[in-house]
Design a protein around this motif. Structure first.
Motif, PDB file in Angstrom:
ATOM      1  N   LEU A  71      -0.177   6.357 -12.653  1.00  0.00           N
ATOM      2  CA  LEU A  71       0.557   5.396 -12.245  1.00  0.00           C
ATOM      3  C   LEU A  71       0.630   4.350 -12.955  1.00  0.00           C
ATOM      4  CD1 LEU A  71      -0.282   5.379  -8.122  1.00  0.00           C
ATOM      5  CD2 LEU A  71       1.440   6.875  -9.303  1.00  0.00           C
TER       6      LEU A  71
ATOM      7  N   CYS B  51     -10.410   0.516  -9.073  1.00  0.00           N
ATOM      8  CA  CYS B  51      -9.129   1.544  -8.630  1.00  0.00           C
ATOM      9  C   CYS B  51      -8.101   1.837  -9.795  1.00  0.00           C
ATOM     10  CB  CYS B  51      -8.392   1.320  -7.540  1.00  0.00           C
ATOM     11  SG  CYS B  51      -7.541  -0.350  -7.460  1.00  0.00           S
ATOM     12  N   THR B  52      -8.614   1.347 -11.112  1.00  0.00           N
ATOM     13  CA  THR B  52      -7.566   1.758 -11.858  1.00  0.00           C
ATOM     14  C   THR B  52      -8.506   1.962 -13.144  1.00  0.00           C
ATOM     15  OG1 THR B  52      -7.451  -0.797 -12.828  1.00  0.00           O
ATOM     16  CG2 THR B  52      -5.722  -0.163 -11.191  1.00  0.00           C
TER      17      THR B  52
ATOM     18  N   MET C  78      -3.617   2.455  -4.330  1.00  0.00           N
ATOM     19  CA  MET C  78      -3.693   3.127  -5.623  1.00  0.00           C
ATOM     20  C   MET C  78      -5.100   3.760  -5.835  1.00  0.00           C
ATOM     21  SD  MET C  78      -2.315  -0.013  -8.121  1.00  0.00           S
ATOM     22  CE  MET C  78      -2.429   1.183  -9.513  1.00  0.00           C
TER      23      MET C  78
ATOM     24  N   VAL D  85      -2.870  -0.946 -14.484  1.00  0.00           N
ATOM     25  CA  VAL D  85      -2.080  -2.098 -13.740  1.00  0.00           C
ATOM     26  C   VAL D  85      -1.779  -3.266 -14.922  1.00  0.00           C
ATOM     27  CG1 VAL D  85      -4.154  -3.210 -12.753  1.00  0.00           C
ATOM     28  CG2 VAL D  85      -2.008  -3.971 -11.881  1.00  0.00           C
TER      29      VAL D  85
ATOM     30  N   ALA E 160      -4.886   7.480  -5.815  1.00  0.00           N
ATOM     31  CA  ALA E 160      -4.599   7.970  -6.992  1.00  0.00           C
ATOM     32  C   ALA E 160      -5.826   8.032  -8.208  1.00  0.00           C
ATOM     33  CB  ALA E 160      -3.358   7.018  -7.597  1.00  0.00           C
TER      34      ALA E 160
ATOM     35  N   CYS F 240       4.898   1.345  -9.401  1.00  0.00           N
ATOM     36  CA  CYS F 240       5.107   0.520  -8.471  1.00  0.00           C
ATOM     37  C   CYS F 240       4.732  -0.800  -8.597  1.00  0.00           C
ATOM     38  CB  CYS F 240       3.896   1.033  -7.144  1.00  0.00           C
ATOM     39  SG  CYS F 240       2.465   1.353  -7.937  1.00  0.00           S
TER      40      CYS F 240
ATOM     41  N   GLY G 117       2.402   2.097  -3.350  1.00  0.00           N
ATOM     42  CA  GLY G 117       1.437   2.987  -4.144  1.00  0.00           C
ATOM     43  C   GLY G 117       1.489   4.397  -3.850  1.00  0.00           C
TER      44      GLY G 117
ATOM     45  N   ARG H  98       0.786  -1.101  -0.035  1.00  0.00           N
ATOM     46  CA  ARG H  98       0.130   0.025  -0.081  1.00  0.00           C
ATOM     47  C   ARG H  98       0.820   1.226  -0.095  1.00  0.00           C
ATOM     48  NH1 ARG H  98      -3.258   2.783   4.857  1.00  0.00           N
ATOM     49  NH2 ARG H  98      -1.523   1.750   5.913  1.00  0.00           N
TER      50      ARG H  98
ATOM     51  N   ALA I 276       1.189   0.317 -12.357  1.00  0.00           N
ATOM     52  CA  ALA I 276       1.525  -0.851 -11.193  1.00  0.00           C
ATOM     53  C   ALA I 276       1.757  -1.973 -11.955  1.00  0.00           C
ATOM     54  CB  ALA I 276       0.261  -0.950 -10.297  1.00  0.00           C
TER      55      ALA I 276
ATOM     56  N   ASP J 207       2.566   7.551  -5.975  1.00  0.00           N
ATOM     57  CA  ASP J 207       1.696   8.636  -6.147  1.00  0.00           C
ATOM     58  C   ASP J 207       2.207  10.118  -6.023  1.00  0.00           C
ATOM     59  OD1 ASP J 207      -0.276  10.700  -5.576  1.00  0.00           O
ATOM     60  OD2 ASP J 207      -1.761   9.281  -5.221  1.00  0.00           O
TER      61      ASP J 207
ATOM     62  N   PRO K  36      -4.243   5.659 -12.609  1.00  0.00           N
ATOM     63  CA  PRO K  36      -3.428   4.527 -12.440  1.00  0.00           C
ATOM     64  C   PRO K  36      -3.897   2.984 -13.437  1.00  0.00           C
ATOM     65  CG  PRO K  36      -4.924   4.687 -10.462  1.00  0.00           C
ATOM     66  CD  PRO K  36      -5.212   5.984 -11.579  1.00  0.00           C
TER      67      PRO K  36
END
Length: 592
Positions: free
Chosen positions: A99, A128-129, A89, A161, A92, A74, A58, A55, A101, A62, A159
């Motif tokens: 970002l 969250c992305t 994330m 991933v 962000a 990250c 991340g 965490r 990831a 950020d 972000p």
């Protein structure tokens, strides 16, 4: 050209380096061994920063992205590592911070057999992305890295991933030359040597923004006409203006038209807050009263790279929804004007669009600077001294003492809660970047403790001031060891009111002072710091704080200063909705 055999981890590091990435924040696990083996061998090309949990990696990436305007990267392993990283994330994603990831996953042969770290990572990161992809072939990795970077930096930043199963990142392929592009559509037969492409001229790099898009001329013409006709216009800039590097263009347009510039908390410092036309932060957390009043009376507002949500606009009253003409510069067409129906949407890069507008409007002379100077003077005169018992210090005086000791050009990272309104209102930031970083996407506690590491790594040798709280320290204190291990010049100032003060204040105002689950036991930040080799001390007076702060500003590594501050019900912070409730003007909780 010659041929060589590379595994997926080599292809991954090659791609990152080729696109300009030189720093990765992360934490190793079973599934990422191959990646770490390559990072060890290529440490001269790409730096790995070991966080104490995923965490925090991340949060570091950020803050690195916000303050350097370079893509933060990250990584995390499978299972719990990926779950922790998703938590890091979410801020962000809400704050539109780009970002990249990278996660590793179980070998695909174990999928569905209930292995110890199994989790559906694409489902996990869906909230969250803005982009997520699980690689199916080793040779696809270079092209997927480029696709991920494009997604993170295009349109509304955010972000992304890239998920690499263990067999994909450990798989071996034949690499031929440096100018061959991988064909993602060509199937690879099992066991066959595959040629992976390594483009020499990447379409994108880690620098931000990824693209500079101009707004349509029809929209510019409409906006320019409205801006020219306005009698009391104002600009409100947010984090998107920072990522665009639009400070100079904002200042130029403001001076061209003689109109003031306000910011959200994320936009703080995009223009010099000491400029005669600067209004400072507006909205529901840390705004000076005259700033919100100016927004409420404006006949036109130009939003620049901001969500314009309820907090930023004091519940959509500053400016007034349905009454104020709104122009909105945004990179995402779906967000431009969304919170103010009927707005003129200017979809494009902030720097570019501001220049377009300035070229279409004639210069004006106004008396706004004189009006704001008088408003600032009256506000400063209204700030009465606060009498506090014993060793408890006024947060407003703490902020003033810290700014005197560290100077306006220091990098400041703050946690949600007590630090936010005081820094928003009383710390005047210079107009040279995102120097005051406060998480207002989700407001996660503990963000600043970890994020300050990302800022320090991104700005080697420059002093970082982290203003945090005892509860945030309780969530993230392990990163003090990271700061010590890396010798980072970070000063952690812990504001301690011995409670979950923000929630307690809400219970005080709106739940009849029925306090529950807001008074945990005390912690001692100085002892915690000593356990990790970080020097620390308790400041019991403002004079002691001033002395400690000046010493810390010149220290080589991390330091900790612990300060007792009052409960919010004893000394209410500059939060307009709370002040309205205390005066009897409002009885219900504000919307968020």
């Amino acid at each position: 050209m010659g041929k060589q055999m590379n595994n997926g981890a080599e292809l991954l590091v090659d791609a990152l380096v080729r696109h300009g990435v030189d720093t990765v924040f992360g934490f190793p696990g079973d599934t990422s061994i191959a990646f770490y083996d390559v990072l060890l061998r290529r440490a001269d090309e790409i730096r790995h920063v070991l966080a104490r949990d995923e965490r925090h990696a991340g949060f570091m990436a950020d803050a690195y992205s916000r303050t350097t305007r370079r893509l933060g990267v990250c990584e995390a392993p499978s299972g719990a590592g990926a779950v922790y990283l998703a938590s890091g994330m979410a801020e962000a994603f809400a704050a539109s911070v780009p970002l990249l990831a990278i996660t590793t996953d179980n070998n695909r042969r174990s999928f569905g057999t209930a292995p110890i770290s199994e989790v559906d990572q694409e489902a996990l990161f869906s909230a969250c992305t803005k982009w997520r992809r699980s690689a199916e072939r080793t040779e696809d990795i270079p092209a997927l890295v480029e696709e991920a970077i494009v997604a993170a930096t295009s349109g509304r930043p955010g972000p992304v991933v890239l998920i690499l199963p263990e067999d994909v990142i450990e798989g071996v392929v034949e690499v031929q030359g440096a100018a061959v592009t991988a064909d993602l559509a060509a199937p690879a037969s099992e066991g066959a040597a595959v040629t992976a492409g390594l483009p020499t001229a990447p379409a994108v790099t880690a620098d931000l923004p990824g693209r500079r898009v101009a707004a349509p001329e029809t929209a510019i013409a409409e906006a320019a006409a409205k801006l020219s006709a306005a009698t009391r216009p104002v600009i409100v800039a947010g984090g998107g203006a920072h990522f665009s590097g639009a400070g100079s263009e904002l200042t130029a347009l403001a001076e061209h038209l003689g109109l003031p510039v306000a910011t959200s908390i994320h936009g703080k410092g995009v223009v010099d807050e000491a400029h005669p036309l600067a209004l400072g932060v507006i909205g529901g957390n840390g705004a000076r009263p005259y700033a919100n009043r100016y927004l409420a009376e404006a006949d036109l507002v130009l939003f620049v790279g901001t969500r314009a949500n309820a907090t930023d606009t004091l519940g959509f009253t500053a400016p007034k929804r349905g009454e104020t003409v709104v122009l909105h510069i945004e990179t995402d067409e779906h967000r431009a004007g969304r919170n103010y129906p009927g707005s003129t949407a200017l979809v494009g890069d902030a720097t570019t669009v501001l220049a377009q507008l300035k070229a279409r409007v004639e210069a004006k002379t106004t008396e706004v600077a004189e009006e704001l100077a008088e408003a600032r003077k009256l506000w400063a005169e209204s700030l009465a001294p606060v009498e506090l018992p014993g060793e408890v210090l006024d947060p407003r005086e703490i902020v003033n003492a810290l700014r005197d000791a560290f100077g306006p050009d220091t990098w400041v990272v703050a946690d949600a809660g007590t630090p936010t309104p005081y820094l928003s209102s009383f710390w005047e930031a210079p107009g040279d970047g995102w120097r005051v970083t406060i998480p207002r996407g989700h407001g996660p506690l503990g963000f600043a403790v970890a994020a300050s590491v990302g800022v320090a790594v991104g700005h080697p040798g420059e002093r970082v001031l982290c203003v945090t709280t005892e509860n945030s320290v309780a969530m993230a204190v392990s990163e003090w060891e990271t700061a010590k291990r890396l010798g980072l010049p970070i000063t952690y100032v812990v504001l301690d009111n011995t409670s979950l003060a923000w929630i307690k204040m809400i219970q005080h105002l709106y739940s009849g002072s029925r306090y529950f689950a807001v008074d945990p036991g005390p912690i001692d930040p100085v002892l915690l710091a000593a356990g990790m080799g970080v020097p620390g001390a308790r400041a019991r007076t403002l004079d002691e704080l001033a002395t400690m702060a000046k010493e810390a500003a010149n220290a080589e590594g991390p330091t900790v200063i612990h300060v007792a501050v009052p409960e919010h019900m004893d000394v209410p912070p500059p939060v307009p909705v709370w002040q309205a409730a205390l005066s009897g003007e409002a009885k219900s909780r504000p919307i968020h």
